[in-house]
Design a protein around this motif. Sequence first.
Motif, PDB file in Angstrom:
ATOM      1  N   ALA A  25      39.073  38.977  48.296  1.00 38.27           N
ATOM      2  CA  ALA A  25      39.882  38.473  47.567  1.00 38.27           C
ATOM      3  C   ALA A  25      39.904  36.920  47.637  1.00 38.27           C
ATOM      4  CB  ALA A  25      41.055  38.901  47.614  1.00 38.27           C
ATOM      5  N   SER A  31      38.022  40.894  39.808  1.00 38.37           N
ATOM      6  CA  SER A  31      39.162  40.352  40.261  1.00 38.37           C
ATOM      7  C   SER A  31      39.030  38.432  40.053  1.00 38.37           C
ATOM      8  CB  SER A  31      39.190  40.439  41.891  1.00 38.37           C
ATOM      9  OG  SER A  31      39.588  41.694  42.153  1.00 38.37           O
ATOM     10  N   ALA A  48      41.985  43.479  36.098  1.00 33.12           N
ATOM     11  CA  ALA A  48      41.819  43.611  37.431  1.00 33.12           C
ATOM     12  C   ALA A  48      42.985  43.462  38.307  1.00 33.12           C
ATOM     13  CB  ALA A  48      40.481  42.921  38.079  1.00 33.12           C
ATOM     14  N   GLY A  79      43.563  44.325  41.478  1.00 33.23           N
ATOM     15  CA  GLY A  79      43.108  43.745  42.744  1.00 33.23           C
ATOM     16  C   GLY A  79      44.307  43.639  43.954  1.00 33.23           C
TER      17      GLY A  79
END
Length: 336
Positions: free
Chosen positions: A286, A30, A51, A53
């Motif tokens: 994240a 991510s 990615a 994510g």
Amino acid sequence: MTEFSKSKALMQRGIDFLGCETAILCGAMSWVSERNLVSAISNAGGFGVIACGAMTPDLLDAEITATKTLTDKPFGVNLITMHPNLFELIEVCNKHGVTHIVLAGGIPPKGSVEAIKAFGAKVIVFAPTLALAKKLLRSGGDALVIEGMEAGGHIGPVSTSVLAQEFLPELAEDHVVFVAGGIGRGEAIASYLEMGACGVQLGTRFACASESIAHPNFKKAFFRAKARDAEASVQVDPRLPVIPVRALKNKGTEEFTAKQLEVAQLLNREEVDMGEAQLQIEHYWAGALRRAVIDGDVENGSLMAGQSVGMVKAEEPAAAIITELMQQCEAALSGR
């Protein structure tokens, strides 16, 4: 004689499956595995993977569009199975004709594999146990990644070498299997190919590539780190469905422990259900990862890294990393 002929002969099924020159995938990281790094890896003969994510469908749409302007080579998209908009993200991939989708983060929800295969894309799955691997492959998975605990980011409890010994003899003859976790040199790639793998996946080696948009502070932290500095997070409450994460130890890893306690208290007060609790944990990662990768806050952000981080010494172009890995692999096979 074709360059890397011995390596490519053992990778052939993986090469055919991916449609690239070498069966080396980049793990989806991510904030790191975005258009610049993905296109550079694909242009160098590897297989880049976006990615997704926590991206919204609109953001993924824009990312795929941008990646296609930078490469005409094959690349894939990694989707998190628990994403609330998973089926919308699959439709975005359909719109762009994405050829390979990696489903990560848990068992694919009902209908998701079928939705992907409906437009002809290949499905790549992860499985922590042999029984689940067989089930996912029977249920439509076209290829499998076995990833050991040495990897960076979300990890399982078993080492790559043990998983390879357990899975490959059972699956390699009839299925496309890639090995991941702790791979930093070509000699290791050669060994897994000889055991029956069709290719490998690396993340940590590519995180500090010249084309990676990761902040200089993030890359410097990798250059300084040793294998033992990449530690797995601890689960503080057995009720929380927290998958351990391997990252370089810093204040951010301590803050994650506090975040788990905070979410556990919300569960105690019945203010969130288990699904929301897990999403809060994922959103924490994240955000923490963004602070490190994009903002360069290497004290409070998350420095997700595999134990192969000790082999990352300097910033290099993706093409140079792939060439070095293939040279090492070929030399190892030639010396057998």
